[in-house]
Write a protein that holds these residues in place. Structure first.
Motif, PDB file in Angstrom:
ATOM      1  N   THR A  34       0.812  -1.223   0.000  1.00 44.11           N
ATOM      2  CA  THR A  34       0.000   0.000   0.000  1.00 44.11           C
ATOM      3  C   THR A  34       0.843   1.270   0.000  1.00 44.11           C
ATOM      4  N   GLN A  35       2.037   1.209   0.598  1.00 42.89           N
ATOM      5  CA  GLN A  35       2.859   2.407   0.737  1.00 42.89           C
ATOM      6  C   GLN A  35       4.087   2.413  -0.166  1.00 42.89           C
ATOM      7  N   GLY A  36       4.378   1.289  -0.824  1.00 41.64           N
ATOM      8  CA  GLY A  36       5.610   1.193  -1.583  1.00 41.64           C
ATOM      9  C   GLY A  36       6.795   1.017  -0.648  1.00 41.64           C
ATOM     10  N   PHE A  37       7.973   0.799  -1.220  1.00 35.17           N
ATOM     11  CA  PHE A  37       9.134   0.583  -0.354  1.00 35.17           C
ATOM     12  C   PHE A  37       9.504   1.837   0.431  1.00 35.17           C
ATOM     13  N   ASP A  38       9.596   2.962  -0.260  1.00 34.37           N
ATOM     14  CA  ASP A  38      10.042   4.185   0.409  1.00 34.37           C
ATOM     15  C   ASP A  38       9.049   4.652   1.463  1.00 34.37           C
ATOM     16  N   GLY A  39       7.765   4.503   1.195  1.00 32.68           N
ATOM     17  CA  GLY A  39       6.759   4.991   2.129  1.00 32.68           C
ATOM     18  C   GLY A  39       6.467   4.052   3.287  1.00 32.68           C
ATOM     19  N   ALA A  40       6.866   2.782   3.168  1.00 31.53           N
ATOM     20  CA  ALA A  40       6.579   1.806   4.216  1.00 31.53           C
ATOM     21  C   ALA A  40       7.365   2.130   5.481  1.00 31.53           C
ATOM     22  N   ARG A  41       6.755   1.898   6.619  1.00 33.55           N
ATOM     23  CA  ARG A  41       7.376   2.171   7.910  1.00 33.55           C
ATOM     24  C   ARG A  41       7.409   0.905   8.754  1.00 33.55           C
ATOM     25  N   VAL A  42       8.578   0.591   9.277  1.00 32.13           N
ATOM     26  CA  VAL A  42       8.730  -0.583  10.125  1.00 32.13           C
ATOM     27  C   VAL A  42       7.902  -0.436  11.389  1.00 32.13           C
ATOM     28  N   ASP A  43       7.768   0.793  11.894  1.00 33.78           N
ATOM     29  CA  ASP A  43       6.926   1.040  13.065  1.00 33.78           C
ATOM     30  C   ASP A  43       5.490   0.576  12.807  1.00 33.78           C
ATOM     31  N   THR A  44       4.987   0.892  11.634  1.00 35.18           N
ATOM     32  CA  THR A  44       3.617   0.516  11.286  1.00 35.18           C
ATOM     33  C   THR A  44       3.490  -0.993  11.171  1.00 35.18           C
ATOM     34  N   ILE A  45       4.484  -1.630  10.572  1.00 33.84           N
ATOM     35  CA  ILE A  45       4.468  -3.090  10.444  1.00 33.84           C
ATOM     36  C   ILE A  45       4.471  -3.737  11.820  1.00 33.84           C
ATOM     37  N   ALA A  46       5.296  -3.212  12.723  1.00 40.19           N
ATOM     38  CA  ALA A  46       5.362  -3.760  14.080  1.00 40.19           C
ATOM     39  C   ALA A  46       4.020  -3.624  14.788  1.00 40.19           C
ATOM     40  N   ALA A  47       3.406  -2.464  14.658  1.00 41.09           N
ATOM     41  CA  ALA A  47       2.119  -2.245  15.314  1.00 41.09           C
ATOM     42  C   ALA A  47       1.048  -3.160  14.747  1.00 41.09           C
ATOM     43  N   ARG A  48       1.024  -3.299  13.425  1.00 40.94           N
ATOM     44  CA  ARG A  48       0.025  -4.153  12.789  1.00 40.94           C
ATOM     45  C   ARG A  48       0.234  -5.626  13.168  1.00 40.94           C
ATOM     46  N   ALA A  49       1.494  -6.031  13.283  1.00 39.68           N
ATOM     47  CA  ALA A  49       1.804  -7.420  13.611  1.00 39.68           C
ATOM     48  C   ALA A  49       1.684  -7.717  15.098  1.00 39.68           C
ATOM     49  N   GLY A  50       1.639  -6.657  15.907  1.00 43.42           N
ATOM     50  CA  GLY A  50       1.560  -6.850  17.349  1.00 43.42           C
ATOM     51  C   GLY A  50       2.868  -7.316  17.962  1.00 43.42           C
ATOM     52  N   VAL A  51       3.974  -6.865  17.381  1.00 42.58           N
ATOM     53  CA  VAL A  51       5.295  -7.231  17.898  1.00 42.58           C
ATOM     54  C   VAL A  51       6.111  -5.959  18.085  1.00 42.58           C
ATOM     55  N   SER A  52       7.258  -6.106  18.723  1.00 42.83           N
ATOM     56  CA  SER A  52       8.133  -4.950  18.910  1.00 42.83           C
ATOM     57  C   SER A  52       8.985  -4.711  17.664  1.00 42.83           C
ATOM     58  N   LYS A  53       9.348  -3.476  17.444  1.00 44.63           N
ATOM     59  CA  LYS A  53      10.229  -3.138  16.326  1.00 44.63           C
ATOM     60  C   LYS A  53      11.581  -3.832  16.442  1.00 44.63           C
ATOM     61  N   PRO A  54      12.186  -3.906  17.645  1.00 40.36           N
ATOM     62  CA  PRO A  54      13.459  -4.632  17.756  1.00 40.36           C
ATOM     63  C   PRO A  54      13.348  -6.103  17.352  1.00 40.36           C
ATOM     64  N   LEU A  55      12.176  -6.717  17.589  1.00 35.66           N
ATOM     65  CA  LEU A  55      12.007  -8.119  17.201  1.00 35.66           C
ATOM     66  C   LEU A  55      12.073  -8.266  15.689  1.00 35.66           C
ATOM     67  N   ILE A  56      11.494  -7.330  14.972  1.00 35.11           N
ATOM     68  CA  ILE A  56      11.559  -7.367  13.507  1.00 35.11           C
ATOM     69  C   ILE A  56      13.003  -7.283  13.035  1.00 35.11           C
ATOM     70  N   TYR A  57      13.755  -6.366  13.628  1.00 31.53           N
ATOM     71  CA  TYR A  57      15.165  -6.238  13.247  1.00 31.53           C
ATOM     72  C   TYR A  57      15.955  -7.481  13.646  1.00 31.53           C
ATOM     73  N   ASP A  58      15.567  -8.108  14.747  1.00 26.00           N
ATOM     74  CA  ASP A  58      16.233  -9.328  15.181  1.00 26.00           C
ATOM     75  C   ASP A  58      16.006 -10.456  14.184  1.00 26.00           C
ATOM     76  N   TYR A  59      14.784 -10.547  13.664  1.00 21.39           N
ATOM     77  CA  TYR A  59      14.450 -11.605  12.709  1.00 21.39           C
ATOM     78  C   TYR A  59      14.999 -11.319  11.307  1.00 21.39           C
ATOM     79  N   TYR A  60      14.907 -10.063  10.856  1.00 21.86           N
ATOM     80  CA  TYR A  60      15.163  -9.773   9.450  1.00 21.86           C
ATOM     81  C   TYR A  60      16.344  -8.846   9.183  1.00 21.86           C
ATOM     82  N   GLY A  61      16.845  -8.181  10.185  1.00 26.13           N
ATOM     83  CA  GLY A  61      18.042  -7.371   9.998  1.00 26.13           C
ATOM     84  C   GLY A  61      17.763  -5.915   9.718  1.00 26.13           C
ATOM     85  N   ASP A  62      17.057  -5.622   8.615  1.00 31.93           N
ATOM     86  CA  ASP A  62      16.760  -4.229   8.282  1.00 31.93           C
ATOM     87  C   ASP A  62      15.538  -4.185   7.373  1.00 31.93           C
TER      88      ASP A  62
END
Length: 216
Positions: A34-62
């Motif tokens: 919906t937002q494209g690569f540049d517009g996408a926000r990891v904060d939003t992904i974390a909130a939607r997934a119900g996980v912490s932002k550090p967990l996303i970086y732990d799993y995927y790196g960046d």
């Protein structure tokens, strides 16, 4: 007893990790599509997934790696859906019709798929070239299509010499275009492109592909 006690928490952690990864990828597919690569926000992904932002970086790196994982997941899901069709158990013409219908339905029911492909093409295919698993994911479909084509040739229903990859490009393009361009097609050509129109399009696309495959 002690061994079972030690094993159970590890199993639960593994299940929790798997569920978290799935939630992250599902959220990432929505956000990137919906937002494209540049517009996408990891904060939003974390909130939607119900996980912490550090967990996303732990799993995927960046963010780039997360986008790559989401793009790969988009392909995995459509290939899994095709695998469940059991096309090789059908007559060749029925298998082609079913694949065309599934492709149209998948594109229609999962709008993030087309959006992800559009995003990746706008980026020049930069990420898809780096995904080591992408070719292997597609190879299963190519093997399946080759089996269907060979069976059709043997039964004198299809002509020989059709390349499975080129056939799939035909199928995908006939299903992809009216959905990826539905807004402009509605305005320029007054095409309704509603559910009934897409149902008819899927049937007609199947027949057009079969006409292409028939002996000449």
């Amino acid at each position: 007893m002690n061994m079972q006690t030690r094993t159970a928490p590890r199993t639960r952690r593994e299940k929790n990790a798997e569920a978290s990864r799935k939630a992250i990828l599902d959220a990432a597919l929505v956000e990137f599509s919906t937002q494209g690569f540049d517009g996408a926000r990891v904060d939003t992904i974390a909130a939607r997934a119900g996980v912490s932002k550090p967990l996303i970086y732990d799993y995927y790196g960046d963010k780039e790696a997360l986008y790559g994982a989401a793009l790969l997941e988009a392909y995995v899901q459509i290939r899994q859906g095709e695998q469940a069709l059991d096309l090789e158990g059908l007559e060749p013409d029925a298998a082609i019709r079913k694949l065309v219908r599934f492709t149209m339905d998948h594109f229609r029911e999962n709008p993030w798929f087309i959006a992800m492909l559009n995003t990746e093409n706008l980026r020049g295919g930069e990420t898809i070239r780096s995904l080591r698993d992408a070719a292997e994911i597609q190879s299963g479909l190519m093997r399946k299509l080759k089996t269907i084509l060979d069976k059709g040739v043997e039964k004198k229903m299809f002509r020989p010499g059709v390349d499975p990859a080129e056939l799939y490009i035909f199928i995908a393009s006939m299903c992809y275009f009216p959905l990826s361009n539905r807004h402009t097609l509605r305005m320029v050509f007054k095409a309704p492109i509603d559910d009934a129109w897409l149902e008819r399009r899927a049937r007609e696309a199947g027949e057009m592909i079969l006409q292409f495959l028939r002996p000449r």
